[in-house]
Design a protein around this motif. Structure first.
Motif, PDB file in Angstrom:
ATOM      1  N   ALA A   1     -17.853  23.528  -6.217  1.00 61.82           N
ATOM      2  CA  ALA A   1     -17.994  22.077  -6.244  1.00 61.82           C
ATOM      3  C   ALA A   1     -19.217  21.660  -5.432  1.00 61.82           C
ATOM      4  O   ALA A   1     -19.580  22.300  -4.453  1.00 61.82           O
ATOM      5  CB  ALA A   1     -16.748  21.419  -5.657  1.00 61.82           C
ATOM      6  N   GLN A   2     -19.843  20.582  -5.869  1.00 62.03           N
ATOM      7  CA  GLN A   2     -21.028  20.100  -5.174  1.00 62.03           C
ATOM      8  C   GLN A   2     -20.611  19.379  -3.901  1.00 62.03           C
ATOM      9  O   GLN A   2     -19.698  18.555  -3.912  1.00 62.03           O
ATOM     10  CB  GLN A   2     -21.783  19.147  -6.090  1.00 62.03           C
ATOM     11  CG  GLN A   2     -22.201  19.810  -7.391  1.00 62.03           C
ATOM     12  CD  GLN A   2     -22.479  18.800  -8.480  1.00 62.03           C
ATOM     13  OE1 GLN A   2     -22.256  17.617  -8.299  1.00 62.03           O
ATOM     14  NE2 GLN A   2     -22.986  19.256  -9.600  1.00 62.03           N
ATOM     15  N   SER A   3     -21.274  19.690  -2.801  1.00 59.48           N
ATOM     16  CA  SER A   3     -20.907  19.056  -1.536  1.00 59.48           C
ATOM     17  C   SER A   3     -22.069  19.111  -0.559  1.00 59.48           C
ATOM     18  O   SER A   3     -22.998  19.901  -0.712  1.00 59.48           O
ATOM     19  CB  SER A   3     -19.690  19.747  -0.908  1.00 59.48           C
ATOM     20  OG  SER A   3     -19.994  21.071  -0.556  1.00 59.48           O
ATOM     21  N   VAL A   4     -21.981  18.240   0.433  1.00 56.56           N
ATOM     22  CA  VAL A   4     -22.963  18.195   1.514  1.00 56.56           C
ATOM     23  C   VAL A   4     -22.204  18.165   2.836  1.00 56.56           C
ATOM     24  O   VAL A   4     -21.282  17.361   2.993  1.00 56.56           O
ATOM     25  CB  VAL A   4     -23.858  16.949   1.400  1.00 56.56           C
ATOM     26  CG1 VAL A   4     -24.839  16.894   2.562  1.00 56.56           C
ATOM     27  CG2 VAL A   4     -24.598  16.953   0.073  1.00 56.56           C
ATOM     28  N   SER A   5     -22.591  19.016   3.764  1.00 54.23           N
ATOM     29  CA  SER A   5     -21.931  19.085   5.074  1.00 54.23           C
ATOM     30  C   SER A   5     -22.895  18.693   6.178  1.00 54.23           C
ATOM     31  O   SER A   5     -24.003  19.240   6.259  1.00 54.23           O
ATOM     32  CB  SER A   5     -21.425  20.498   5.344  1.00 54.23           C
ATOM     33  OG  SER A   5     -20.450  20.872   4.399  1.00 54.23           O
ATOM     34  N   GLN A   6     -22.470  17.769   6.997  1.00 52.15           N
ATOM     35  CA  GLN A   6     -23.228  17.423   8.192  1.00 52.15           C
ATOM     36  C   GLN A   6     -22.358  17.793   9.383  1.00 52.15           C
ATOM     37  O   GLN A   6     -21.279  17.242   9.571  1.00 52.15           O
ATOM     38  CB  GLN A   6     -23.572  15.927   8.205  1.00 52.15           C
ATOM     39  CG  GLN A   6     -24.562  15.549   7.126  1.00 52.15           C
ATOM     40  CD  GLN A   6     -24.964  14.094   7.199  1.00 52.15           C
ATOM     41  OE1 GLN A   6     -24.717  13.330   6.281  1.00 52.15           O
ATOM     42  NE2 GLN A   6     -25.601  13.711   8.291  1.00 52.15           N
ATOM     43  N   HIS A   7     -22.824  18.736  10.164  1.00 51.23           N
ATOM     44  CA  HIS A   7     -21.972  19.348  11.175  1.00 51.23           C
ATOM     45  C   HIS A   7     -21.773  18.467  12.391  1.00 51.23           C
ATOM     46  O   HIS A   7     -20.755  18.537  13.067  1.00 51.23           O
ATOM     47  CB  HIS A   7     -22.581  20.685  11.608  1.00 51.23           C
ATOM     48  CG  HIS A   7     -23.122  21.456  10.450  1.00 51.23           C
ATOM     49  ND1 HIS A   7     -22.320  21.936   9.457  1.00 51.23           N
ATOM     50  CD2 HIS A   7     -24.384  21.789  10.114  1.00 51.23           C
ATOM     51  CE1 HIS A   7     -23.055  22.556   8.566  1.00 51.23           C
ATOM     52  NE2 HIS A   7     -24.315  22.481   8.932  1.00 51.23           N
ATOM     53  N   ASN A   8     -22.784  17.665  12.708  1.00 52.72           N
ATOM     54  CA  ASN A   8     -22.700  16.834  13.903  1.00 52.72           C
ATOM     55  C   ASN A   8     -22.229  15.454  13.505  1.00 52.72           C
ATOM     56  O   ASN A   8     -22.920  14.751  12.777  1.00 52.72           O
ATOM     57  CB  ASN A   8     -24.082  16.723  14.580  1.00 52.72           C
ATOM     58  CG  ASN A   8     -24.810  18.046  14.613  1.00 52.72           C
ATOM     59  OD1 ASN A   8     -25.711  18.296  13.812  1.00 52.72           O
ATOM     60  ND2 ASN A   8     -24.413  18.892  15.533  1.00 52.72           N
TER      61      ASN A   8
END
Lengths: 113, 115
Positions: A1-8
Motif C-alpha cells: 500500500a502507498q504510504s508516507v511516514s514522518q518519524h518525528n
C-alpha cells in the motif's frame, strides 16, 4: 500500500540549531516528492519539490531536501532554524504522471528564541 | 494572483445534520481536489476533479459525502447526514492540470465540528 511516514511528530529546537526532519515513503514506481509547510493560522504552502535530476533540492527560506532512492527517503534539512520556522511540516508523495498526493502525518516544529 | 478561496471558515453542526462547503480555485486551474484533515493526521484526498469530471473519488464515503464541480470552476462538498467522526478540516486545492510538475495550491480550509 502507498504510504508516507514522518518519524518525528514534534520537534523542539533553539534558534540557530540545525534541523533534519525524516520522511520515508512506500510507493510503487517513479515518484514525485514534496514538502509542504503550514505556518500558524495559515494554509498549506509548497516548500520544495523533487521530480528528477539532482537529488538535492533547494526550496524557499533556506530549506533543502535530499532524495535517497535506495532508502526511499526524502529528508528535509535546514542548517540554522529561526523562530519564524515554527510551523507544521508535511511530506507528500505523488505518482510520476499525476498531481495526486499522499501526505504523511506531519511534524510540528517549535523554535524558541 | 488570488489564491484558493473557501467558505465558510468554520462550521459547527449537530450529528445527522447536513453541511456544505464551497471552493473557488485559482483562475485557470483545471484540477480541483478536496481533502479531509483530521486532527493529528495529514490531509487525505477525498475527490479529484479535472474540469467538471471526476478523476478519483475512491476515498469518498459516497453514502454520505457528495461533491460537484459544475461548469468546471467552483465546487461544493456536501455531507448528509454528518457523523461525529466527520469533525475535521476540509481543504480544497487546485492545480493547473493533473500532470506532474504543476503543484497543488491550497485554500485556508473549513473547520467542521460535529457535536
Amino acid at each position: 500500500a502507498q504510504s508516507v511516514s514522518q518519524h518525528n511528530h514534534h520537534v523542539i529546537l533553539s534558534e540557530a540549531a540545525s534541523l533534519e526532519l525524516g520522511c520515508n515513503y512506500s510507493y510503487g514506481g517513479t515518484v514525485n516528492l514534496f514538502w509542504y509547510v503550514q505556518y500558524p493560522g495559515q494554509h498549506l504552502q509548497l516548500l520544495l519539490k523533487y521530480f528528477s535530476g539532482d537529488p538535492l533540492v533547494k526550496g524557499i527560506k533556506g530549506f533543502e531536501a535530499e532524495f535517497i532512492k535506495s532508502k526511499f527517503s526524502f529528508n528535509l534539512r535546514k542548517p540554522s532554524v529561526q523562530w519564524s520556522d515554527t510551523a507544521e511540516y508535511f511530506c507528500a508523495v505523488g505518482s510520476y504522471n499525476t498531481d495526486k498526493l499522499i501526505f504523511g502525518t506531519g511534524t510540528r516544529l517549535q523554535v524558541f528564541p | 494572483e488570488a489564491g484558493v478561496a473557501q467558505s465558510p471558515r468554520y462550521k459547527i453542526i449537530e450529528k445527522r445534520q447536513s453541511v456544505a462547503f464551497w471552493c473557488n480555485p485559482i483562475s485557470g486551474h483545471a484540477t480541483l481536489y478536496w481533502y479531509q484533515q483530521i486532527l493529528g493526521q495529514g490531509p487525505k484526498l477525498l475527490i479529484q476533479f479535472q474540469n467538471n469530471g471526476v478523476v478519483d473519488d475512491s476515498q469518498l464515503p459516497k453514502d454520505r459525502f457528495s461533491a460537484e464541480r459544475l461548469k468546471g470552476v467552483d465546487s461544493t462538498l456536501k455531507i448528509q447526514p454528518a457523523k461525529l467522526e466527520d469533525s475535521a478540516v476540509y481543504l480544497c486545492a487546485s492545480s493547473l492540470d493533473n500532470r506532474r510538475g504543476q503543484g497543488q495550491f491550497f485554500g485556508p480550509g473549513t473547520r467542521l465540528t460535529v457535536l
